[in-house]
Motif scaffolding. Structure first.
Motif, mmCIF file in Angstrom:
data_model
loop_
_atom_site.group_PDB
_atom_site.id
_atom_site.type_symbol
_atom_site.label_atom_id
_atom_site.label_comp_id
_atom_site.label_asym_id
_atom_site.label_seq_id
_atom_site.Cartn_x
_atom_site.Cartn_y
_atom_site.Cartn_z
ATOM 1 N N GLU A 12 0.846 -1.185 0.000
ATOM 2 C CA GLU A 12 0.000 0.000 0.000
ATOM 3 C C GLU A 12 0.881 1.235 0.000
ATOM 4 O O GLU A 12 1.730 1.388 0.883
ATOM 5 N N SER A 13 0.702 2.110 -1.008
ATOM 6 C CA SER A 13 1.364 3.413 -0.954
ATOM 7 C C SER A 13 0.356 4.338 -0.292
ATOM 8 O O SER A 13 -0.787 4.398 -0.719
ATOM 9 N N SER A 14 0.813 5.034 0.747
ATOM 10 C CA SER A 14 -0.157 5.874 1.456
ATOM 11 C C SER A 14 0.486 7.151 1.983
ATOM 12 O O SER A 14 1.632 7.151 2.430
ATOM 13 N N ARG A 30 -3.230 4.050 -1.762
ATOM 14 C CA ARG A 30 -3.302 3.460 -3.100
ATOM 15 C C ARG A 30 -2.858 2.008 -2.961
ATOM 16 O O ARG A 30 -1.678 1.709 -2.809
ATOM 17 N N SER A 31 -3.854 1.115 -2.941
ATOM 18 C CA SER A 31 -3.533 -0.298 -2.767
ATOM 19 C C SER A 31 -3.040 -0.883 -4.089
ATOM 20 O O SER A 31 -3.554 -0.572 -5.152
ATOM 21 N N GLN A 32 -2.043 -1.744 -3.994
ATOM 22 C CA GLN A 32 -1.506 -2.397 -5.204
ATOM 23 C C GLN A 32 -2.085 -3.792 -5.398
ATOM 24 O O GLN A 32 -1.613 -4.537 -6.259
ATOM 25 N N SER A 54 3.641 6.223 -7.517
ATOM 26 C CA SER A 54 2.429 6.724 -6.856
ATOM 27 C C SER A 54 2.617 7.958 -5.993
ATOM 28 O O SER A 54 1.691 8.755 -5.846
ATOM 29 N N ARG A 57 1.540 11.708 -6.809
ATOM 30 C CA ARG A 57 0.103 11.938 -6.981
ATOM 31 C C ARG A 57 -0.650 11.825 -5.653
ATOM 32 O O ARG A 57 -1.503 12.654 -5.355
ATOM 33 N N ILE A 58 -0.314 10.819 -4.852
ATOM 34 C CA ILE A 58 -1.114 10.674 -3.625
ATOM 35 C C ILE A 58 -0.752 11.735 -2.585
ATOM 36 O O ILE A 58 -1.572 12.089 -1.752
ATOM 37 N N LYS A 61 -2.910 14.567 -3.540
ATOM 38 C CA LYS A 61 -4.304 14.277 -3.171
ATOM 39 C C LYS A 61 -4.511 14.445 -1.652
ATOM 40 O O LYS A 61 -5.506 15.021 -1.207
#
Ligand code: KG4
Ligand code: ZN
Length: 330
Positions: A12-14, A30-32, A54, A57-58, A61
């Motif tokens: 998970e990218s968070s 952003r779950s992979q 990722s 962008r996250i 956001k």
């Protein structure tokens, strides 16, 4: 104080924006999972590449959702381990680079501290309490004391609980990750259909799930026609008995009336429900974070950062990733 938290220990990218008082203003994950699904587990190299793609962008956001810009950020907190080495490196490099660009300190946070503090309200001081972490990479009981003093009470001798869910799911032809699939199937099954072995349930605070995995495998081989829901329900009931017994024992040993359960497996409503009701009978309260804070996320890293900043202030120091390679490799 505004903390920008970054998590990349597994798939998970968070990025989260958390206040110094422990309010989570945004928590973008952003779950992979869909990228790893066809391999039946997490592929470390793929995880690293996807994290690298990722984070920009996250971060945008997360800041947008929190109605902030980078100039509002006072400190960056990043998971430094344990986890997949390559995946951790991406998050740490990203955090350090961002720190240099905006001229703000970067502090390392242990991923497990994130899980431990995900279930405690900001400002609450319920120490000592027992933390039960049940995730894909870890299964452990820990005594959590004020000031960030952690006393490991027991770990798994072999597989993590979530790993057992994932492997049993795979044996049954269910998709990855196995936990949610097994929980769903178990709803239509009989938990008493098969009596799987409850390893080391009678004493101690250590866990062992590898024998259970083998027992399910042997049972499925010998009884190919048994219903999948029955096996799932029986497996889940077995895990439930083990977690209830060990958690109760740990709380009694520590002399606390609070258990905080977290990690991906804590998202299982059957297991958290059983822990809550059966420990309540012993006078023990069970805190489980909301589902989104159980599985990996940066919000919990921000919450752990709040605690450490309260205890130690912001101590900038050189740091590296702490690797625990291979725990999720299929
Ligand atoms: O905490 P987490 O997101 O990542 C690690 O730090 O490992 O946990 C992922 C694990 C996976 O093994 C997954 O199958 C399990 O948590 N899991 C569940 C459920 N949701 C996720 N296990 C049982 N029931 C669930 N509902
Ligand atoms: Zn985790």
């Amino acid at each position: 104080m505004i903390i920008l938290a970054i998590e990349s220990s597994c798939d998970e990218s968070s990025v989260a924006v958390v206040t110094g008082e422990g309010e989570i203003l945004s928590n973008v994950i952003r779950s992979q999972i869909k990228n790893h699904k066809r391999f039946g587990g997490v592929v470390p190299e793929l995880a690293s590449r996807l994290h690298a793609e990722s984070f920009h962008r996250i971060t945008d956001k997360a800041l947008e959702e929190a109605n902030m810009t980078l100039s509002d950020v006072d400190v960056i907190a990043v998971t430094s381990g344990p986890g997949l080495e390559g995946a951790l490196l991406i998050g740490v490099c990203y955090a350090k680079t961002l720190g240099v660009l905006i001229g703000k300190p970067v502090i390392p946070i242990n991923h497990l501290h994130g899980h431990i503090f995900a279930g405690i309200k900001a400002g609450d001081s319920p120490f000592p309490y027992v933390g039960l972490i049940v995730s894909g990479g870890h299964t452990l009981l820990v005594k959590c004391d004020d000031g960030g003093v952690f006393d490991l009470l027991g770990v798994t001798r072999d597989d993590a609980c979530g790993e057992a869910f994932d492997k049993v799911a795979r044996m049954l032809g269910l998709a990855y990750p196995g936990g949610p699939e097994i929980e769903l199937q178990a709803k239509d099954g009989d938990p008493k259909a098969v009596r799987f072995p409850r390893a080391m349930i009678k004493d101690g605070l250590e866990f062992s799930f590898s024998g259970l995995k083998t027992a399910v495998m042997q049972y499925v081989k010998a009884n190919p026609d048994t219903s999948v829901p029955d096996i799932c329900a029986s497996f889940q009931a077995c895990v439930g008995d083990i977690l209830v017994a060990k958690a109760t024992r740990a709380c009694k040993q520590v002399g606390t009336t609070l258990l905080v359960v977290s990690g991906g497996v804590a998202a299982n409503a059957y297991l958290s429900g059983r822990l809550q009701s059966e420990l309540a009978d012993q006078g023990i309260t069970v805190n489980t974070p909301p589902k989104g804070l159980c599985t990996d996320n940066a919000g919990m890293i921000g919450l752990a950062a709040c605690r450490w900043i309260d205890w130690q202030g912001i101590q900038e120091r050189p740091f590296h990733v702490v690797a625990n390679l291979g725990v999720r490799i299929p």
